[in-house]
Design a protein around this motif. Structure first.
Motif, PDB file in Angstrom:
ATOM      1  N   ARG A   1    -112.957  11.033 -33.817  1.00 30.92           N
ATOM      2  CA  ARG A   1    -112.696  11.646 -32.512  1.00 30.92           C
ATOM      3  C   ARG A   1    -113.883  12.514 -32.085  1.00 30.92           C
ATOM      4  NH1 ARG A   1    -107.766  12.832 -34.992  1.00 30.92           N
ATOM      5  NH2 ARG A   1    -108.300  15.055 -34.984  1.00 30.92           N
TER       6      ARG A   1
ATOM      7  N   VAL B   1    -116.472  11.939 -28.717  1.00 29.70           N
ATOM      8  CA  VAL B   1    -116.762  12.953 -27.702  1.00 29.70           C
ATOM      9  C   VAL B   1    -118.264  13.194 -27.599  1.00 29.70           C
ATOM     10  CG1 VAL B   1    -116.475  15.379 -27.086  1.00 29.70           C
ATOM     11  CG2 VAL B   1    -114.516  14.072 -27.921  1.00 29.70           C
TER      12      VAL B   1
ATOM     13  N   TYR C   1    -108.228  15.177 -25.999  1.00 28.29           N
ATOM     14  CA  TYR C   1    -108.866  15.597 -27.241  1.00 28.29           C
ATOM     15  C   TYR C   1    -108.044  16.701 -27.881  1.00 28.29           C
ATOM     16  CZ  TYR C   1    -112.469  17.085 -30.534  1.00 28.29           C
ATOM     17  OH  TYR C   1    -113.163  17.407 -31.681  1.00 28.29           O
TER      18      TYR C   1
END
Length: 252
Positions: free
Chosen positions: A68, A72, A105
């Motif tokens: 993750r 980003v 997120y």
């Protein structure tokens, strides 16, 4: 057929888990990638220990913290960030209200791009701001795209605090709203996050029409009505398509 290296197998597992709309079981990964079950279990264990994947409550394999974080960071690389900013600037020049991009997120929506209106009355939500999922147009749009079981689990974990008198905190009512958004592909925040602020969002999707991010516009109600805001949707969709083209170029 040449023997596949362990590194290739690891990367294929990460790729398969990241692309999957639902958690994948070790057996599904073994069958999809043609990797022996004992090898899949061993590699998954290593990936869990290193934080690249994790096991959800149902035993499925989902992306972990490091995947993750990497996604980003790649999304925010300067070249691609600047290209998205150019698209947003043209959009703001046309509709005269603040626009930006938000991505899901860590159980929030994070603003990754933003162009502020030049009009005197402004709402300040800078890049990096985290906002709740259940009462923002960008977050509701994301939630609407989740499979039913994953949406239900996410809603149960969110807490659903009430920010304004319009914030929907009843799960059944919120689910009905999300079902409607799933059909229209238009997220709406009718003073649900901040009083006297409204917002609409449209999705940015990948080549397989899977949700990637929300492109939003917001404005104070003293200047724009919700009807006015919804009239911006076709122009938002054009900008979303331009951003999608940038993403496709990045992937080639």
């Amino acid at each position: 057929m040449p023997k596949m290296s362990s590194i290739t197998r690891v990367l294929e597992i990460i790729e398969a888990v990241s692309y999957s709309q639902t958690p994948m079981s070790p057996l599904e990964l073994s069958q999809a990638l043609n990797i022996p079950k004992p090898t899949v279990h061993r590699l998954i264990q290593n990936l869990v220990e290193e934080g690249f994947v994790k096991v959800d409550i149902g035993g499925g394999i989902i992306p972990g913290r490091r995947v993750r974080n990497l996604s980003v960071e790649l999304w925010q690389q300067r070249q691609f960030f600047n290209e998205r900013q150019v698209v947003l600037q043209k959009l703001v020049d046309d509709i005269k209200e603040s626009c930006g991009i938000a991505i899901p997120y860590q159980m929030s929506m994070t603003y990754t791009n933003r162009i502020q209106t030049e009009l005197p009355l402004q709402i300040y939500l800078p890049i990096g701001t985290k906002s709740p999922m259940w009462c923002t147009s960008s977050g509701k749009l994301y939630l609407s795209q989740l499979p039913a079981a994953r949406r239900r689990k996410t809603l149960n974990n969110l807490g659903l605090n009430k920010f304004t008198k319009n914030t929907i905190i009843d799960i059944d009512e919120l689910n009905a709203e999300l079902d409607h958004i799933a059909k229209t592909k238009i997220g709406v925040d009718n003073e649900e996050f901040i009083s006297e602020m409204i917002s609409v969002s449209v999705p940015i999707v990948d080549k397989k029409s899977r949700y990637l991010a929300s492109l939003y516009v917001h404005a104070p109600t003293i200047r724009v009505s919700l009807e006015d805001m919804l009239a911006f949707v076709p122009r938002l969709q054009e900008a979303a398509a331009d951003i999608q083209d940038l993403i496709y170029e990045m992937q080639n």
